[in-house]
Design an enzyme around this catalytic site. Structure first.
Site, short mmCIF file in Angstrom:
data_model
loop_
_atom_site.label_atom_id
_atom_site.label_comp_id
_atom_site.label_asym_id
_atom_site.label_seq_id
_atom_site.Cartn_x
_atom_site.Cartn_y
_atom_site.Cartn_z
N ARG A 36 6.32 -12.25 91.38
CA ARG A 36 6.79 -13.59 90.99
C ARG A 36 8.06 -13.97 91.74
O ARG A 36 8.28 -15.14 92.02
CB ARG A 36 7.00 -13.64 89.49
CG ARG A 36 5.68 -13.69 88.76
CD ARG A 36 5.85 -14.02 87.32
NE ARG A 36 4.57 -14.30 86.72
CZ ARG A 36 4.29 -14.12 85.44
NH1 ARG A 36 5.21 -13.66 84.62
NH2 ARG A 36 3.11 -14.40 84.98
N LYS A 198 -13.39 -16.10 74.01
CA LYS A 198 -13.85 -17.07 73.02
C LYS A 198 -14.05 -18.47 73.58
O LYS A 198 -13.30 -18.91 74.44
CB LYS A 198 -12.83 -17.16 71.89
CG LYS A 198 -12.72 -15.88 71.12
CD LYS A 198 -11.68 -16.03 70.04
CE LYS A 198 -11.69 -14.82 69.13
NZ LYS A 198 -10.62 -14.90 68.15
N GLY A 355 -3.90 -15.39 85.13
CA GLY A 355 -4.20 -14.48 84.04
C GLY A 355 -5.14 -13.35 84.41
O GLY A 355 -4.99 -12.71 85.46
N GLY A 378 -1.54 -19.97 81.57
CA GLY A 378 -1.54 -21.03 80.55
C GLY A 378 -1.43 -22.41 81.18
O GLY A 378 -2.14 -23.34 80.79
P1 AMP Z 1 -9.47 -14.92 77.36
O1 AMP Z 1 -8.02 -14.64 77.08
O2 AMP Z 1 -10.12 -15.81 76.37
O3 AMP Z 1 -9.70 -15.36 78.79
O4 AMP Z 1 -10.24 -13.54 77.17
C1 AMP Z 1 -10.00 -12.41 77.95
C2 AMP Z 1 -10.51 -11.22 77.21
O5 AMP Z 1 -11.87 -11.40 76.95
C3 AMP Z 1 -10.39 -9.93 77.98
O6 AMP Z 1 -9.45 -9.13 77.33
C4 AMP Z 1 -11.79 -9.32 77.89
O7 AMP Z 1 -11.79 -7.97 77.55
C5 AMP Z 1 -12.43 -10.11 76.78
N1 AMP Z 1 -13.89 -10.17 76.90
C6 AMP Z 1 -14.61 -10.65 77.91
N2 AMP Z 1 -15.93 -10.48 77.70
C7 AMP Z 1 -16.04 -9.88 76.50
C8 AMP Z 1 -17.16 -9.44 75.73
N3 AMP Z 1 -18.41 -9.59 76.18
N4 AMP Z 1 -16.92 -8.85 74.55
C9 AMP Z 1 -15.64 -8.69 74.12
N5 AMP Z 1 -14.57 -9.10 74.79
C10 AMP Z 1 -14.75 -9.68 75.98
#
Ligand code: AMP
Length: 399
Positions: A36, A198, A355, A378
């Site tokens: 950074r 999610k 990220g 973010g």
């Molecule tokens: P996000 O912050 O919403 O982008 O989510 C990132 C996280 O999603 C990472 O820590 C991954 O381990 C998790 N992730 C991705 N695919 C899956 C899955 N199929 N089941 C559980 N966790 C997941």
């Protein structure tokens, strides 16, 4: 409207107050990853070369208004001094008599780093008096911290009410150019790849991207809520019951545009927190066992995604395709990173929204082959959601 750039400013002898993102990992009082700091070097060097007096400010971690010694920016002054091969002054507070005195002592071409902005809770509260005190340290303002541009804090927004002109640094300009460019006039076909845990975290991105993209590929945990909405059993995979209806509506609106995986890698014996996954097997999405959870996308899905991507001229990617923190279930994510690099080699524009996906591209060893990897997870997400970023809005418009 495009924003004033640091290149547009006359900087000689001016006190240049610049917001940077030096929120770096520290260990035993040393900077362990200086990426950074390096990212801000082009702007820093430009201001020094132009004879400006450069006053740098940043946050580090979340001290929540307390002076936490382990979150001091002092190690960043040393790291920056090493990178610039010159002395970088440091002052124990970002406002007050000591900071003012340190600024008064500065000569042209010198650099001063102020202590952690978030030692004062007034920073994140965007307190006007605190913003006025910060602004009093400079003659002009530059923001090169894209990573905090989605927050209206004293150092990113408040300060701009007391100081003119306010310009974007080179890093900020690059972010706006790439992210703004793909959203405003992407070369087509334009494909977005979204993953992560999610749907709830990405709804706004999906809704904003859908009308703009030619195809939207979905992977990661969120795929299972879509599959469930199609009446497919997903076993113990991640499922957001309260988003099923929304997923169904999104699929209705999107039609052919939205592409879901056709297979996934499942396990019935896993402990994600402990990093353990056993007996992984690849199954068709219609055959996910009741006691199994889908943790990665499968080979057939990668072939399908590869096929959609092969003619893409613009690709934006946010969110891993599976639990990429565990080697066994990082296959899909790394493969997507490599596919993006190959596409870029062939002339496509690829943008990674920071990220986890940025970390995956680095781990896959392809980061340097991606057109642009955003420095703000973010902030880039909010940009893709179509939201105005307060730290960008506040900068002076270019006439
Ligand atoms: P996000 O912050 O919403 O982008 O989510 C990132 C996280 O999603 C990472 O820590 C991954 O381990 C998790 N992730 C991705 N695919 C899956 C899955 N199929 N089941 C559980 N966790 C997941």
């Amino acid at each position: 409207m495009s924003k004033l750039s640091v290149r547009d400013l006359s900087l000689k002898s001016k006190r240049v107050l610049m917001r940077v993102d030096f929120n770096v990992p520290l260990k035993d009082g040393r900077v362990v990853d200086d990426n950074r700091i390096r990212a801000a070097l082009p702007t820093i060097r430009h201001i020094i070369d132009q004879g400006g007096k450069l006053i740098l400010m940043s946050h580090l971690g979340r001290p929540k208004g307390e002076r936490k010694p382990e979150l001091s920016l002092r190690p960043c002054a040393r790291a920056l001094a090493d990178l610039l091969n010159m002395h970088v002054d440091f002052v124990d507070d970002c406002v007050g008599p000591e900071a003012s005195a340190a600024v008064d002592r500065m000569a042209e071409g010198q650099v001063l780093l102020l202590e952690n902005l978030r030692y004062h809770s007034a920073e994140t509260k965007n307190d006007p008096e605190f913003a006025r005190q910060l602004a009093a340290l400079g003659d002009v303002y530059v923001n090169d911290a894209f990573g905090t541009a989605h927050r209206a804090h004293a150092s990113t927004e408040g300060v701009t009410h007391h100081l003119q002109p306010c310009a974007a640094g080179f890093l900020m300009m690059k972010e706006l150019e790439y992210l703004g460019g793909i959203m405003a006039s992407p070369k087509r076909p334009f494909v977005a790849i979204l993953g992560g845990a999610k749907i709830s975290g990405k709804i706004d991105v999906i809704q904003n991207l859908l009308p703009k993209v030619d195809r939207l590929l979905i992977g990661g945990g969120m795929m299972f809520t879509f599959l469930h909405a199609k009446g497919i059993g997903v076993g113990r995979s991640l499922l957001e019951e309260d988003r099923v209806e929304m997923a169904a509506k999104l699929m209705d609106t999107a039609g052919e545009k939205l592409v879901l995986p056709v297979d996934c890698r499942v396990s019935s014996h896993f402990d994600i927190k402990a990093g353990e996954v056993e007996h992984l097997q690849t199954v068709d999405v219609s055959s996910i066992p009741q006691d199994g959870a889908g943790l990665d996308i499968g080979e057939a899905s990668l072939v399908l995604f590869g096929d959609v991507l092969k003619n893409a001229r613009t690709v934006v990617w946010n969110g891993p395709m599976g639990v990429f923190e565990i080697q066994e279930t990082a296959v899909g994510t790394f493969k997507i990173a490599r596919l993006l690099a190959e596409l870029t080699d062939r002339g496509a524009i690829s943008v990674i929204g920071g990220g986890d996906s940025a970390a995956a591209a680095a781990k896959a060893g392809v980061a340097s082959r991606i057109s642009h990897i955003s420095t703000g997870g973010g902030a880039s997400l909010e940009f893709l959601e179509g939201k105005p970023l307060p730290g960008v809005e506040a900068l002076t418009d270019k006439k």
